[in-house]
Design an enzyme around this catalytic site. Sequence first.
Site, PDB file in Angstrom:
ATOM      1  NE  ARG A  88      52.731  45.192  41.361  1.00 41.96           N
ATOM      2  CZ  ARG A  88      53.681  44.725  41.271  1.00 41.96           C
ATOM      3  NH1 ARG A  88      54.325  43.579  40.492  1.00 41.96           N
ATOM      4  NH2 ARG A  88      54.887  45.813  42.333  1.00 41.96           N
ATOM      5  CB  THR A 107      62.799  50.541  47.068  1.00 37.64           C
ATOM      6  OG1 THR A 107      63.256  50.601  46.285  1.00 37.64           O
ATOM      7  CG2 THR A 107      61.040  49.727  46.507  1.00 37.64           C
ATOM      8  N   GLY A 122      63.536  41.260  41.095  1.00 36.47           N
ATOM      9  CA  GLY A 122      65.151  42.254  40.429  1.00 36.47           C
ATOM     10  C   GLY A 122      66.163  41.011  39.966  1.00 36.47           C
ATOM     11  NE  ARG A 126      25.909  39.599  71.680  1.00 38.72           N
ATOM     12  CZ  ARG A 126      24.814  40.812  72.295  1.00 38.72           C
ATOM     13  NH1 ARG A 126      22.878  40.074  72.342  1.00 38.72           N
ATOM     14  NH2 ARG A 126      24.792  41.962  72.715  1.00 38.72           N
ATOM     15  CG  ASN A 164      16.298  22.949  84.919  1.00 36.29           C
ATOM     16  OD1 ASN A 164      17.356  21.845  83.901  1.00 36.29           O
ATOM     17  ND2 ASN A 164      15.744  23.538  84.013  1.00 36.29           N
ATOM     18  CE1 TYR A 169      18.511  49.787  76.403  1.00 35.41           C
ATOM     19  CE2 TYR A 169      17.161  48.769  74.424  1.00 35.41           C
ATOM     20  CZ  TYR A 169      18.117  49.959  74.860  1.00 35.41           C
ATOM     21  OH  TYR A 169      18.261  50.797  74.143  1.00 35.41           O
ATOM     22  CB  SER A 228       8.967  25.772  79.673  1.00 37.94           C
ATOM     23  OG  SER A 228       9.934  24.671  79.446  1.00 37.94           O
ATOM     24  NE  ARG A 267       0.831  27.646  84.150  1.00 39.20           N
ATOM     25  CZ  ARG A 267       1.572  27.288  84.698  1.00 39.20           C
ATOM     26  NH1 ARG A 267       2.964  27.803  84.530  1.00 39.20           N
ATOM     27  NH2 ARG A 267       1.191  26.345  85.658  1.00 39.20           N
TER      28      ARG A 267
HETATM   29  C1  UD1 Z   1      61.414  45.659  44.908  1.00 38.62           C
HETATM   30  C2  UD1 Z   1      62.311  45.424  44.190  1.00 38.62           C
HETATM   31  C3  UD1 Z   1      62.616  43.864  43.104  1.00 38.62           C
HETATM   32  C4  UD1 Z   1      62.740  42.389  44.206  1.00 38.62           C
HETATM   33  C5  UD1 Z   1      61.173  42.425  45.083  1.00 38.62           C
HETATM   34  C6  UD1 Z   1      61.142  41.194  46.015  1.00 38.62           C
HETATM   35  C7  UD1 Z   1      63.566  47.295  44.108  1.00 38.62           C
HETATM   36  C8  UD1 Z   1      63.518  48.743  43.023  1.00 38.62           C
HETATM   37  N1  UD1 Z   1      63.065  46.286  43.231  1.00 38.62           N
HETATM   38  O1  UD1 Z   1      60.166  44.958  43.942  1.00 38.62           O
HETATM   39  O2  UD1 Z   1      64.368  43.692  43.152  1.00 38.62           O
HETATM   40  O3  UD1 Z   1      63.374  41.491  43.687  1.00 38.62           O
HETATM   41  O4  UD1 Z   1      61.257  43.998  45.771  1.00 38.62           O
HETATM   42  O5  UD1 Z   1      59.616  41.572  46.431  1.00 38.62           O
HETATM   43  O6  UD1 Z   1      63.218  47.674  44.788  1.00 38.62           O
HETATM   44  N2  UD1 Z   1      57.812  50.963  47.706  1.00 38.62           N
HETATM   45  C9  UD1 Z   1      58.031  52.462  49.232  1.00 38.62           C
HETATM   46  N3  UD1 Z   1      58.056  53.556  48.627  1.00 38.62           N
HETATM   47  C10 UD1 Z   1      58.511  52.743  47.285  1.00 38.62           C
HETATM   48  C11 UD1 Z   1      58.319  52.380  46.689  1.00 38.62           C
HETATM   49  C12 UD1 Z   1      57.386  50.974  46.907  1.00 38.62           C
HETATM   50  O7  UD1 Z   1      58.151  52.494  50.950  1.00 38.62           O
HETATM   51  O8  UD1 Z   1      58.158  53.932  46.523  1.00 38.62           O
HETATM   52  C13 UD1 Z   1      57.679  49.747  49.488  1.00 38.62           C
HETATM   53  C14 UD1 Z   1      56.433  48.662  49.277  1.00 38.62           C
HETATM   54  O9  UD1 Z   1      55.272  49.394  49.797  1.00 38.62           O
HETATM   55  C15 UD1 Z   1      56.884  47.763  48.831  1.00 38.62           C
HETATM   56  C16 UD1 Z   1      58.275  47.340  49.368  1.00 38.62           C
HETATM   57  O10 UD1 Z   1      58.663  49.091  49.209  1.00 38.62           O
HETATM   58  O11 UD1 Z   1      56.811  46.998  50.880  1.00 38.62           O
HETATM   59  C17 UD1 Z   1      58.147  46.669  47.609  1.00 38.62           C
HETATM   60  O12 UD1 Z   1      57.500  47.280  46.502  1.00 38.62           O
HETATM   61  P1  UD1 Z   1      57.146  46.637  45.583  1.00 38.62           P
HETATM   62  O13 UD1 Z   1      56.686  47.591  44.057  1.00 38.62           O
HETATM   63  O14 UD1 Z   1      56.479  46.009  45.700  1.00 38.62           O
HETATM   64  O15 UD1 Z   1      58.489  46.349  44.590  1.00 38.62           O
HETATM   65  P2  UD1 Z   1      58.940  45.300  43.886  1.00 38.62           P
HETATM   66  O16 UD1 Z   1      57.961  45.465  42.627  1.00 38.62           O
HETATM   67  O17 UD1 Z   1      58.461  43.701  43.834  1.00 38.62           O
HETATM   68 MG    MG Z   2      56.296  43.232  45.999  1.00 35.00          MG
END
Ligand code: UD1
Ligand code: MG
Length: 476
Positions: A21, A89, A147, A341, A385, A395, A413, A448
């Site tokens: 996104r 996740t 969620g 700098r 001054n 350089y 100057s 000069r």
């Molecule tokens: C997630 C939660 C959701 C919660 C929300 C809060 C899950 C399934 N959903 O949704 O319930 O309300 O966060 O912000 O957990 N990531 C990984 N590996 C993956 C997928 C994601 O490491 O395979 C990491 C992402 O980089 C990110 C974090 O997990 O930092 C959350 O992932 P994201 O896709 O943002 O989850 P949300 O849709 O926000």
């Molecule tokens: Mg998120």
Amino acid sequence: METKIPQKFVAVVLAAGHGTRMKSHRPKVLHEVLGLPMTAHVLKAAQDAGCSRAILILGADADDTFSTLSSAVESFPVEQATQNPPRGTGDAVRCALEKLGDEDVAVILNGDIPCIQSDDVKRVMDAWEANTLVVGTTRLSDPSGYGRIIRGIDGSPTDIREDRDCRPEEKSIVDVNLGIYAVDAALLARELPRLESNNSQGEYYLTDLVKLCRSSQANTRAVTYESCEDLMGVNDRIHLAHAEKRLRMRVLHKLMTEGVTLLDPERALVESSVQIGKDTVLEADVTIRGASTIGEGCRIGQSSVLMNATLGDGVQILPHCVLEQCTLESDVKAGPFARLRPGTILRKGSAVGNFVEMKKTDFGPGSKAGHLSYLGDATIGRGVNVGAGTITCNYDGTHKHPTVLEDGVFVGSDTQFVAPVHVGEKGYIGAGTTVTQDVPAGALAVSRVRQENKEGWVARRSAGSNASKPENKRDR
Ligand code: UD1
Ligand code: MG
């Protein structure tokens, strides 16, 4: 009541998602918020909350991402775990299992909540007990994207339903999951292998752990955050801009409570690493970054930018100056439009005026360079001054060479110093001189061409040009 055995809290930070996104070529977790990659803020909060170390889950080919993030939190031991491909996740946390000890308690944090503070992390740590999954929750007037928390009759969570998977009647639930958890590593090792991916995204959701706990006699507990603005996930550039503003205002408020005046707090940017003393005034549109330290009673003029600059007390920076990796001792005055700098030191009470650039220059106490000059690789003594338009030619196309002006030197100057060159104490350089040889102490150097005046030349010239005009040519 069972007493809590002190456990090793280990942060498990999830940062392997694609972050689609954001519509970016860069990994989401490296997008900066107030000068630091967003996930570095999360690691810092975990460290300050008392986690002993962190496991950072990243995607494939993420070594550069890892070193950027781990070097941003130098004193915190961070280990990398790889999730390839990212399959949700829950799958991400599974990738951390082999780095967790049986006695550890995992503090699981989404890597995309840069405004989180250490107290927020502490709350799930404090609520944790053995064989328990603690989930951070809040209530949102617009819960879309989050969620939803499903609760049992005793009020504890029985399930979390992702937005995309909600049934129509579940969409109106305003109780949401924040992506902050504390849970025993042993419970994770036991339950994570049971996760399934039968949801709209075909992913292994960490949130499904809630229902697995309930079916296996483990406890679940919600910790409710009343104020949750700090815990909003950053998923797109609009969220990123909100997070930037939030952290910026947090730092500015802290500075104001510590005695710093901001003429317009909406229009100043100061990174959290910066230190500023009492009674210092920041005018509008000032930017101060990195390891900058500013003393008491200073004034930083409008639209000035400071990066890793060290200022003593009573320093006055007039508008539109750019300072990088330089030191200004107390009571120095610089600007407007000065560019200082790296490697430059302005000693106590010295003054640098408009359109003066300095690089690697040690500018002595009480010395002055008021206008239009470039001083590079120079050592300037006390009370020197430097006249308008003075240039060090440091350089030669291959190497840089030093210019040394001893105490009390006067530079007329429009002088050029063809380095290497040395001017002894109280040496005097006539205006318009190109200094190519050392000047002994107390000597005058002038190079000069001697001036010649031709009396009546202007009149002779105009008479000559009228005579050569054709008579019948119309004026144009
Ligand atoms: C997630 C939660 C959701 C919660 C929300 C809060 C899950 C399934 N959903 O949704 O319930 O309300 O966060 O912000 O957990 N990531 C990984 N590996 C993956 C997928 C994601 O490491 O395979 C990491 C992402 O980089 C990110 C974090 O997990 O930092 C959350 O992932 P994201 O896709 O943002 O989850 P949300 O849709 O926000
Ligand atoms: Mg998120």
